[in-house]
Write a protein that holds these residues in place. Structure first.
Motif, mmCIF file in Angstrom:
data_model
loop_
_atom_site.group_PDB
_atom_site.id
_atom_site.type_symbol
_atom_site.label_atom_id
_atom_site.label_comp_id
_atom_site.label_asym_id
_atom_site.label_seq_id
_atom_site.Cartn_x
_atom_site.Cartn_y
_atom_site.Cartn_z
ATOM 1 N N THR A 105 0.849 -1.186 0.000
ATOM 2 C CA THR A 105 0.000 0.000 0.000
ATOM 3 C C THR A 105 0.884 1.234 0.000
ATOM 4 O O THR A 105 1.580 1.509 0.970
ATOM 5 C CB THR A 105 -0.914 0.020 1.239
ATOM 6 O OG1 THR A 105 -1.662 -1.191 1.268
ATOM 7 C CG2 THR A 105 -1.865 1.191 1.190
ATOM 8 N N ARG A 158 -2.292 -2.364 -10.724
ATOM 9 C CA ARG A 158 -3.374 -1.498 -10.264
ATOM 10 C C ARG A 158 -4.088 -0.836 -11.440
ATOM 11 O O ARG A 158 -3.646 -0.921 -12.574
ATOM 12 C CB ARG A 158 -2.822 -0.376 -9.371
ATOM 13 C CG ARG A 158 -2.166 -0.814 -8.085
ATOM 14 C CD ARG A 158 -1.759 0.442 -7.306
ATOM 15 N NE ARG A 158 -1.123 0.097 -6.057
ATOM 16 C CZ ARG A 158 0.157 -0.215 -5.932
ATOM 17 N NH1 ARG A 158 0.943 -0.214 -6.991
ATOM 18 N NH2 ARG A 158 0.665 -0.535 -4.754
ATOM 19 N N THR A 159 -5.156 -0.112 -11.122
ATOM 20 C CA THR A 159 -5.699 0.842 -12.071
ATOM 21 C C THR A 159 -4.629 1.916 -12.284
ATOM 22 O O THR A 159 -3.959 2.335 -11.334
ATOM 23 C CB THR A 159 -6.991 1.473 -11.516
ATOM 24 O OG1 THR A 159 -7.958 0.436 -11.350
ATOM 25 C CG2 THR A 159 -7.533 2.536 -12.464
ATOM 26 N N GLY A 201 -0.855 4.298 -7.813
ATOM 27 C CA GLY A 201 0.234 4.030 -6.891
ATOM 28 C C GLY A 201 0.829 5.328 -6.380
ATOM 29 O O GLY A 201 0.123 6.302 -6.105
ATOM 30 N N ASP A 257 -4.026 -2.537 -17.386
ATOM 31 C CA ASP A 257 -3.960 -2.399 -15.938
ATOM 32 C C ASP A 257 -4.742 -3.528 -15.267
ATOM 33 O O ASP A 257 -5.277 -4.415 -15.941
ATOM 34 C CB ASP A 257 -4.416 -1.005 -15.484
ATOM 35 C CG ASP A 257 -5.882 -0.699 -15.749
ATOM 36 O OD1 ASP A 257 -6.634 -1.609 -16.153
ATOM 37 O OD2 ASP A 257 -6.281 0.464 -15.543
ATOM 38 N N ARG A 258 -4.736 -3.527 -13.933
ATOM 39 C CA ARG A 258 -5.339 -4.609 -13.153
ATOM 40 C C ARG A 258 -4.803 -5.979 -13.600
ATOM 41 O O ARG A 258 -5.504 -6.975 -13.571
ATOM 42 C CB ARG A 258 -6.866 -4.566 -13.266
ATOM 43 C CG ARG A 258 -7.495 -3.307 -12.675
ATOM 44 C CD ARG A 258 -8.875 -3.029 -13.225
ATOM 45 N NE ARG A 258 -8.833 -2.682 -14.639
ATOM 46 C CZ ARG A 258 -9.571 -3.279 -15.566
ATOM 47 N NH1 ARG A 258 -10.410 -4.249 -15.252
ATOM 48 N NH2 ARG A 258 -9.471 -2.902 -16.834
ATOM 49 N N GLU A 313 -1.826 -8.265 -12.732
ATOM 50 C CA GLU A 313 -0.707 -8.558 -11.832
ATOM 51 C C GLU A 313 0.169 -9.667 -12.408
ATOM 52 O O GLU A 313 -0.327 -10.713 -12.843
ATOM 53 C CB GLU A 313 -1.223 -8.977 -10.461
ATOM 54 C CG GLU A 313 -0.113 -9.197 -9.451
ATOM 55 C CD GLU A 313 -0.633 -9.511 -8.066
ATOM 56 O OE1 GLU A 313 0.206 -9.773 -7.171
ATOM 57 O OE2 GLU A 313 -1.869 -9.506 -7.867
#
Length: 401
Positions: A2, A60-61, A65, A204-205, A207
């Protein structure tokens, strides 16, 4: 990991200006870039301009970040003063690192104009002594910057107060600085292509769960089970690089920022220069185009998200006090507060280039307070390395320096 919490102003202001698909098929390409923040976006921009087939992947979108938490000050100054960096890496490398950051500001300005980004503004910068004991270092720093070719002036305390309306024990005024919106800059970079028929190839999204390097290329597997094969892989994952490298290269810390309510007018300070000081951790201020003041700092030397977030209300309170102490007339009233992770290296320089334990890998890791300028430097070096061009500046930022 995070990387930020709270309400980063740029994310609230700009929302999600563009959307991207999630990878749903296998791909073979020349270069893959992991990470679509400011570092990855600049690498992609330079590679696309060279006609290199590349694919960008982000877990991530896009932009959610560290980039969305950036306060977007653009300075040639590194977190270690030039006079001290000279003692660390030598005069030639230290001066060149500072000069590269200066050149990067101008280049970012040109790219922003090309992309139609309105949020880039050239500014002056004020670096002031927070304590009387810092004055000898500040004067030494002034001489070091002047010797390195920067346009600087030294302001005595009375001049600083008269011109800028706040108290300090002296200051260096630099002509070259700027401010931007790193979040929107990133999104604009990711829309760039050589011609309208080119595919964007950004997902994106998505991983990446496994990566296998070999002498012939790199194979990646995504969480959804798709395979991506490439000749070269660029890691632009920023502070999450600790997941990929088995060498300790960065200490992760936490920083805080608060932005004011909108003012009806602009009752700020002379030229709305960027302001920062010699304290450790240092305090910094800037304005925004929509009549706000941003203040940041109060860093803590850990990155644990739970501990970091618990301190946010306390840190925000003290940052507001800092702003009102410096400029009482502003009556600074906070509207958005956020905190984020940042990193520092042993010499405060980024790590850029090849990492020999991982064949066909390149890293653009713009650690430090001026990560945006480091990201541009990294993009140019990686472009040259992939194309087989000579780039003498790569020596300054290599892993085995």
């Amino acid at each position: 990991m995070t990387l930020k919490s709270g309400y980063p102003f740029w994310l609230v202001k700009n929302g999600l200006p563009f959307t991207f698909p999630k990878l749903d098929h296998d791909i073979t390409t020349d270069v893959v870039i992991i990470g679509a923040g400011i570092s990855g976006a600049l690498v992609r921009y330079y590679l696309v301009n060279e006609g290199i087939d590349c694919v960008t992947l982000d877990a991530r979108t896009i932009g959610l970040g560290s980039t969305s938490a950036s306060t977007s000050l653009l300075q040639y100054e590194i977190d270690r003063p030039l006079c001290k960096l000279i003692d660390t890496v030598g005069k030639e490398k230290a001066e060149r690192a500072y000069q590269l950051c200066g050149e990067a500001i101008t280049k970012i300005g040109k790219i922003s104009k090309e992309l139609g980004l309105d949020d880039f503004e050239y500014k002056q910068s004020i670096y002031y002594a927070a304590f009387k004991k810092d004055v000898p270092m500040l004067k030494k720093e002034f001489e070091a910057r002047k010797a390195a070719g920067f346009e600087v002036e030294y302001l005595e305390p009375d001049e600083l107060l008269k011109q800028y309306g706040f108290k300090g024990h002296g200051a260096i005024r630099s002509k070259l600085a700027a401010q931007t919106n790193a979040y929107m800059f990133t999104h604009c970079l990711l829309q760039h292509r050589r011609n309208k028929k080119d595919n964007v190839n950004i997902y994106d999204r998505t991983e990446v769960t496994t990566i296998k390097h070999n002498k012939n290329g790199v194979t990646l597997k995504t969480e959804s089970g798709y395979t991506v094969k490439c000749n070269k892989l660029v890691y632009a994952t920023g502070y999450e690089v600790v997941n990929f490298i088995d060498k300790k290269i960065v200490d992760l810390q936490s920083t805080y920022a608060v932005i004011s309510e909108q003012y009806n007018e602009r009752p700020f300070w002379k030229d709305e220069a960027l302001i920062w000081n010699t304290a450790n951790p240092y305090l910094y201020l800037r304005t925004t185009p929509d009549n706000r003041v941003l203040i940041g700092g109060r860093d803590v030397w850990f990155h644990d998200p739970a501990k970091r977030d618990k301190l946010m209300k306390y840190k925000a309170k003290h940052l507001v006090e800092d702003a009102n102490k410096l400029f009482p007339h502003l009556n600074f009233k906070p509207e958005f507060t956020w905190c984020g992770t940042f990193g520092s290296t042993k010499d405060m320089l980024p790590y850029i280039g090849e990492y020999k334990p991982l064949p066909n890998s390149y890293f653009s890791l713009g650690f430090g307070g001026n990560g945006i300028t480091f990201s541009l430097i990294g993009a140019e070096i990686i472009r040259d390395l992939i194309l087989g061009r000579d780039n003498k500046d790569a020596e300054i930022f290599k892993f085995d320096r």
